[in-house]
Scaffold this motif. Sequence first.
Motif, PDB file in Angstrom:
ATOM      1  N   SER A  19     -35.929  29.855 -25.149  1.00  0.00           N
ATOM      2  CA  SER A  19     -36.244  28.492 -25.582  1.00  0.00           C
ATOM      3  C   SER A  19     -37.057  27.681 -24.565  1.00  0.00           C
ATOM      4  O   SER A  19     -37.731  26.723 -24.940  1.00  0.00           O
TER       5      SER A  19
ATOM      6  N   LEU B 117     -31.832  31.058 -27.182  1.00  0.00           N
ATOM      7  CA  LEU B 117     -31.624  30.159 -26.050  1.00  0.00           C
ATOM      8  C   LEU B 117     -32.358  30.670 -24.809  1.00  0.00           C
ATOM      9  O   LEU B 117     -33.006  29.897 -24.091  1.00  0.00           O
TER      10      LEU B 117
ATOM     11  N   LEU C   8     -28.244  23.857 -26.986  1.00  0.00           N
ATOM     12  CA  LEU C   8     -29.299  23.080 -26.313  1.00  0.00           C
ATOM     13  C   LEU C   8     -28.910  21.609 -26.181  1.00  0.00           C
ATOM     14  O   LEU C   8     -29.622  20.828 -25.566  1.00  0.00           O
ATOM     15  N   ASP C   9     -27.808  21.242 -26.850  1.00  0.00           N
ATOM     16  CA  ASP C   9     -27.331  19.856 -26.875  1.00  0.00           C
ATOM     17  C   ASP C   9     -28.372  18.925 -27.490  1.00  0.00           C
ATOM     18  O   ASP C   9     -28.662  17.843 -26.964  1.00  0.00           O
TER      19      ASP C   9
ATOM     20  N   LYS D  27     -36.575  18.981 -27.242  1.00  0.00           N
ATOM     21  CA  LYS D  27     -36.732  20.214 -28.022  1.00  0.00           C
ATOM     22  C   LYS D  27     -36.258  19.938 -29.438  1.00  0.00           C
ATOM     23  O   LYS D  27     -35.161  19.423 -29.634  1.00  0.00           O
TER      24      LYS D  27
END
Length: 311
Positions: A81, A78, A106-107, A142
């Motif tokens: 990212s 994360l 990251l949802d 993403k």
Amino acid sequence: MAILLFADHDNAVLSEQTVRALTAATQIGEEIDILVAGQNASGAAEAAAKLAGIRKVLLAEQDALEHRLAEPTAALILALSGDYGTILAPATTTGKNVLPRVAALLDVMQISEITEVVAADTFKRPIYAGNAIEVVQSTEAKKVLTVRTASFAPAGAAAAPAPVQVVETGAEAASLSRFVENMLSKSERPELGSARIIVSGGRALGSDEKFRSVLNPVADKLGAAVGASRAAVDAGYAPNDFQVGQTGKIVAPDLYVACGISGAIQHLAGMKDSKIIVAINSDEEAPIFQVADYGIVGDLFEILPELERQL
Ligand code: FAD
């Protein structure tokens, strides 16, 4: 945007699955970094740096990352990212443990077990035990993907190694889970997931003694790994980690010899991408013959000893 491939390894050795997942990454885009997270993992990082088509290797070493537990490893990914548009990993135990957590943090929605890259945002993946192939186009900013590595050839070697960049981890020891023990099965034979040849047995073997005495000699002559159907595993003829199929291992060896296996869809889901399939079955109507390149209709208790003699 660049691509981050989260490597599967045991700190010393980079897994074959990572090398295959890199092929998927190269089909998505060009700027590929490989993340080697671990402890004393320079061996794996150096192996990764020698692979063709990568920009650099990120090496993150810390006690908390030694076994790549989901919490600290996902936190590390994360933190990195922001620089990447796609984050992917081979669909191994570790990849399947860590990446869903990354996707959740990251949802975004993970796309699991891709078998083909159609475009940078579009992928194929099997559903319904491999009976249907779904084409998924992602609109996520993403993309988080796991790769079914049996569907991709290994990437090649680079002319010159890529740089290895050490990253500060800041990873804290996991609070929700802790590493206790790694219990690995030991075998003289090749590992099922990466074996070039697999000899597999089904319910027809009838006992664990027969499974060993009839199947093993042929496997030994071929230098093959031994696999099993779920019926053979459930009956206690073979250990759990031999199981090939939807709820077992997904394999794609050069040669798969199915002995006394009917060819249920759940078994086919695990082996139908094998390059050459040989089926030995006494029932000429058995569904396994529909995927077999070579079929022998007959009694395996006669055919396998004869095959061993011929070999
Ligand atoms: P059978 O279907 O009983 O077939 C035995 C075959 O041996 C027959 O075709 C018969 O003609 C042949 N035979 C008998 N005697 C001889 C002889 N002397 N010589 C030669 N041939 C002979 N199965 C898996 O394998 N892997 C999985 O991961 C898996 N996951 C599953 C998940 C779910 C949710 C479910 C519901 C099922 C799953 N199954 C899985 C089970 C699957 O549906 C089948 O039951 C199983 O694969 C059958 O195993 P088999 O082919 O060994 O046995």
